[in-house]
Design an enzyme around this catalytic site. Structure first.
Site: not given
Ligand code: IPE
Ligand code: IPE
Ligand code: MG
Length: 254
Positions: A24, A41, A135
């Site tokens: 995240d 990303h 792995l």
């Molecule tokens: C969780 O992250 C899902 C992934 C990393 C794929 P999110 O950014 O979607 O989670 P929330 O919405 O903050 O809980």
């Molecule tokens: C996690 O990073 C990746 C996915 C959920 C695909 P985020 O896109 O949720 O990044 P933040 O939380 O907005 O910084």
């Molecule tokens: Mg996120």
């Protein structure tokens, strides 16, 4: 490093067999730099490469990465589309290298919702790497912990309806046996980057005794050193699985 050396190293360092990660913070990483979220990303894919390599070197058996949750469809269509594209490119670009490095790739989640091109790349990548012995890299895509339990329960209900299973015989083991990562060891260590302290519908059933580790480091900044800090935190923990600390000490001395 031979398998035996890896076993010794794991014992010495008390390494987890299975690490799962909520990757995240990509969006915030990009926003902090005045870039579009997709740039975050893309940078996140580089981190995936680093952590996969490090996991292989350490002899970790399974690495499960949360790439796209069943709730991430709620994001703007443009971001979802770009994430899908990135997934296809990363998969096609990386799969040969993963194969060379003896990595076995598995994708878990409701992939029937993806477009056919992506589904095909997934099947090809899994087929190519199926017999690798290094792995196991599990990518959770369109995955949700509740979806996983639901599909397991549905499969059992079908057996009950067919008259081949008695409801009284529905045990934890039978539910477990229908879940996505049934044949793999349960996660020992859960890592979430990006500062949030929540599970966000990741492996709900499988996390019941997993050690949880949260860090403020955003996923694109999570490097080998940050991974080592998480592994060190895990190595210092005493896992009791319901027992007392004294009992565990006696068991580990025996
Ligand atoms: C969780 O992250 C899902 C992934 C990393 C794929 P999110 O950014 O979607 O989670 P929330 O919405 O903050 O809980
Ligand atoms: C996690 O990073 C990746 C996915 C959920 C695909 P985020 O896109 O949720 O990044 P933040 O939380 O907005 O910084
Ligand atoms: Mg996120």
């Amino acid at each position: 490093m031979s398998n035996n050396d890896q076993d010794i190293q794991r014992y010495r360092l008390n390494l987890p067999r299975h690490v799962c990660i909520i990757m995240d913070g990509n969006g915030r990483w990009a926003e902090q730099r005045g870039k579009l979220r997709i740039a975050g990303h893309r940078a996140g894919v580089e981190t995936v490469r680093t952590i996969v390599e490090a996991s292989g070197e350490y002899g970790i058996e399974v690495l499960t990465l949360f790439a796209f949750s069943s709730e991430n469809w709620r994001r703007p269509a443009q971001e979802v589309g770009m994430l899908m594209e990135l997934f296809v490119t990363a998969l096609t670009r990386e799969v040969r290298k993963l194969h060379r490095n003896n990595v076995r790739l598995r994708v878990i989640g409701d992939i029937g919702a993806f477009d056919t091109k992506l589904q095909q790349s997934i099947h090809e990548a899994e087929a190519l790497t199926r017999d690798n012995t290094g792995l196991t890299l599990v990518i959770a895509a369109n995955y949700g912990g509740r979806w996983d339990v639901t599909q397991a329960v549905r499969a059992l209900a079908q057996e009950v309806a067919a008259g081949t299973l008695n409801p009284a015989d529905i045990t934890e083991e039978r539910i477990q046996a229908r879940l996505c990562v049934r044949e793999l060891p349960e996660p020992d260590l859960f890592i979430r980057t990006g500062g949030e302290q929540r599970i966000s519908n990741f492996l709900l059933w499988q996390l019941s005794y997993t050690e949880l580790y949260f860090t403020d480091v955003l996923w694109p900044d999570f490097d080998k050193q940050a991974f080592d800090v998480a592994l060190q935190s895990f190595a210092q923990r005493q896992r009791r699985f319901g027992r007392t600390g004294n009992q565990v000490e006696q068991l580990t001395r025996a």
